[in-house]
Design an enzyme around this catalytic site. Structure first.
Site, PDB file in Angstrom:
ATOM      1  N   LYS A  37      -3.745  -1.819  15.702  1.00  0.00           N
ATOM      2  CA  LYS A  37      -3.272  -0.947  16.786  1.00  0.00           C
ATOM      3  C   LYS A  37      -4.374  -0.734  17.813  1.00  0.00           C
ATOM      4  CE  LYS A  37       0.103   2.188  14.835  1.00  0.00           C
ATOM      5  NZ  LYS A  37      -0.008   2.153  13.381  1.00  0.00           N
ATOM      6  N   GLU A  82       0.834  -1.208   0.000  1.00  0.00           N
ATOM      7  CA  GLU A  82       0.000   0.000   0.000  1.00  0.00           C
ATOM      8  C   GLU A  82       0.869   1.259   0.000  1.00  0.00           C
ATOM      9  OE1 GLU A  82      -1.648   1.771   3.485  1.00  0.00           O
ATOM     10  OE2 GLU A  82      -1.214  -0.004   4.694  1.00  0.00           O
TER      11      GLU A  82
HETATM   12  N1  PSU Z   1      -3.071   1.664  10.664  1.00  0.00           N
HETATM   13  C1  PSU Z   1      -1.741   1.659  10.823  1.00  0.00           C
HETATM   14  N2  PSU Z   1      -0.961   2.222   9.867  1.00  0.00           N
HETATM   15  C2  PSU Z   1      -1.494   2.773   8.734  1.00  0.00           C
HETATM   16  C3  PSU Z   1      -2.913   2.758   8.567  1.00  0.00           C
HETATM   17  C4  PSU Z   1      -3.651   2.190   9.548  1.00  0.00           C
HETATM   18  O1  PSU Z   1      -1.250   1.160  11.818  1.00  0.00           O
HETATM   19  O2  PSU Z   1      -0.747   3.288   7.888  1.00  0.00           O
HETATM   20  C5  PSU Z   1      -3.505   3.308   7.319  1.00  0.00           C
HETATM   21  C6  PSU Z   1      -3.732   2.162   6.313  1.00  0.00           C
HETATM   22  O3  PSU Z   1      -3.563   2.675   5.007  1.00  0.00           O
HETATM   23  C7  PSU Z   1      -5.183   1.824   6.550  1.00  0.00           C
HETATM   24  C8  PSU Z   1      -5.765   3.170   6.811  1.00  0.00           C
HETATM   25  O4  PSU Z   1      -5.799   1.169   5.459  1.00  0.00           O
HETATM   26  O5  PSU Z   1      -4.794   3.842   7.591  1.00  0.00           O
HETATM   27  C9  PSU Z   1      -7.095   3.096   7.512  1.00  0.00           C
HETATM   28  O6  PSU Z   1      -7.678   4.350   7.536  1.00  0.00           O
HETATM   29  P1  PSU Z   1      -9.203   4.501   7.996  1.00  0.00           P
HETATM   30  O7  PSU Z   1      -9.222   4.132   9.444  1.00  0.00           O
HETATM   31  O8  PSU Z   1      -9.531   5.933   7.749  1.00  0.00           O
HETATM   32  O9  PSU Z   1      -9.992   3.556   7.149  1.00  0.00           O
END
Ligand code: PSU
Ligand code: MN
Length: 304
Positions: free
Chosen positions: A159, A25
């Protein structure tokens, strides 16, 4: 559809040669880490995949295309660009149509991977159900995507900025298997423990590959979470990181952060409050995921 997708030379050649391809990603590059560590880590992760028999395909939206694999110049440009939009499922069409730069989240990367015929994806952490989601309804589109796209996602768990228990409940409802790679317990990204069990413990790349292949042979849509714990030596102290995450959450609340900004805000705060310790751990766990991911991709490729 082909007009919207562009394969890098390396990916194109890899596909023609029948090599295992691994998706990566790009939100982790643009929103997850600062420049230049982001570009350097992305390069190192790509090299780990190559060294273990897989072909890296870092995915991003550039110039009206979903790029499957970035050249070194593209990676450098992307990692240093100021106006990169975080792109989840919702955002993909608009960003392509307006030729903006988009960093793909787990959800968007899964969509792109499936379109390109890539079965495995390596990242750091997935999005999930946020704490307080019972009133905010903040649930990452990553979870719905895990239930939809046929891609296996290797990560270091979720996390504890998230409600890990609710995240597991949501995944159960959607029928997404959560496998622990060499562990019975779901890792919590910075630490190897979360207090929650995985659904299945898997001990070899072949076990993971056979499970995924069986799922897809049965024509069941969706992927799976393969949770690979951070190496012991790189893990952060549980109480130290919990305290920091609580502070980050409180600050997000005070500032009224919402929508797609929540996750980047929390990640940024954690990085700031740990004075870089979280970044070091983050880099270590992504590299470890690349190592395991390469082996799973090879096993999947041997079981077509
Ligand atoms: N959690 C992490 N590192 C990240 C992300 C999430 O520990 O880099 C990033 C990833 O790209 C994940 C996104 O898909 O955040 C999720 O965002 P949201 O909660 O807005 O869907
Ligand atoms: Mn959200």
């Amino acid at each position: 559809m082909k007009q919207y997708i562009e394969l890098s030379q390396e990916v194109q050649k890899g596909m023609e040669a029948g090599l295992p391809i691994v998706a990566l990603e790009s939100t982790i590059i643009s929103h997850g880490m600062p420049y230049p560590q982001n570009v350097q880590t992305a390069r190192e992760v790509e090299q780990i995949l190559r060294d273990h028999g897989a072909v890296p395909a870092t995915i991003a939206i550039i110039d009206g295309k979903i790029k499957i694999g970035l050249s070194d110049e593209e990676l450098e440009m992307f990692g240093n660009a100021k106006d990169v939009a975080k792109a989840s499922r919702r955002d993909i069409p608009y960003l392509i149509a307006t030729k903006k730069i988009g960093a793909t989240t787990v959800a968007a990367t899964m969509i792109a991977a499936e379109l390109a015929g890539i079965e495995l994806f390596v990242t750091g952490g997935i999005g999930g159900v946020h704490r307080g989601a019972e009133t905010t309804m903040d649930i990452s589109a990553d979870l719905e995507e895990l239930a939809t796209s046929k891609v296996g996602v290797v990560c270091a768990g979720a996390k504890s900025i998230l409600d890990i228990g609710l995240t597991l409940e949501f995944l159960e409802t959607k029928g997404v298997p959560v496998m622990g790679y060499g562990t019975d317990e779901l890792p919590a990204f910075f630490t190897r423990q979360s207090g929650f069990d995985v659904n299945f413990r898997v001990n070899t790349p072949e076990e993971v590959a056979n499970t995924l292949r069986t799922k897809w042979n049965l024509n069941m849509k969706g992927g799976a979470v393969i949770a690979n714990p951070i190496p012991e030596v790189d893990a952060l102290d549980h109480d130290f990181i919990t305290d920091i995450i609580m502070k980050a959450l409180a600050e997000a609340n005070e500032q009224g952060i919402h929508g797609k900004d929540v996750t980047p805000f929390l990640l940024g705060k954690v990085k700031e409050l740990t004075e870089g310790k979280s970044l070091v751990a983050n880099i270590a766990l992504v590299k470890n995921n690349a190592l395991v991911g390469a082996k799973i991709a090879v096993a999947l490729n041997n079981n077509k």
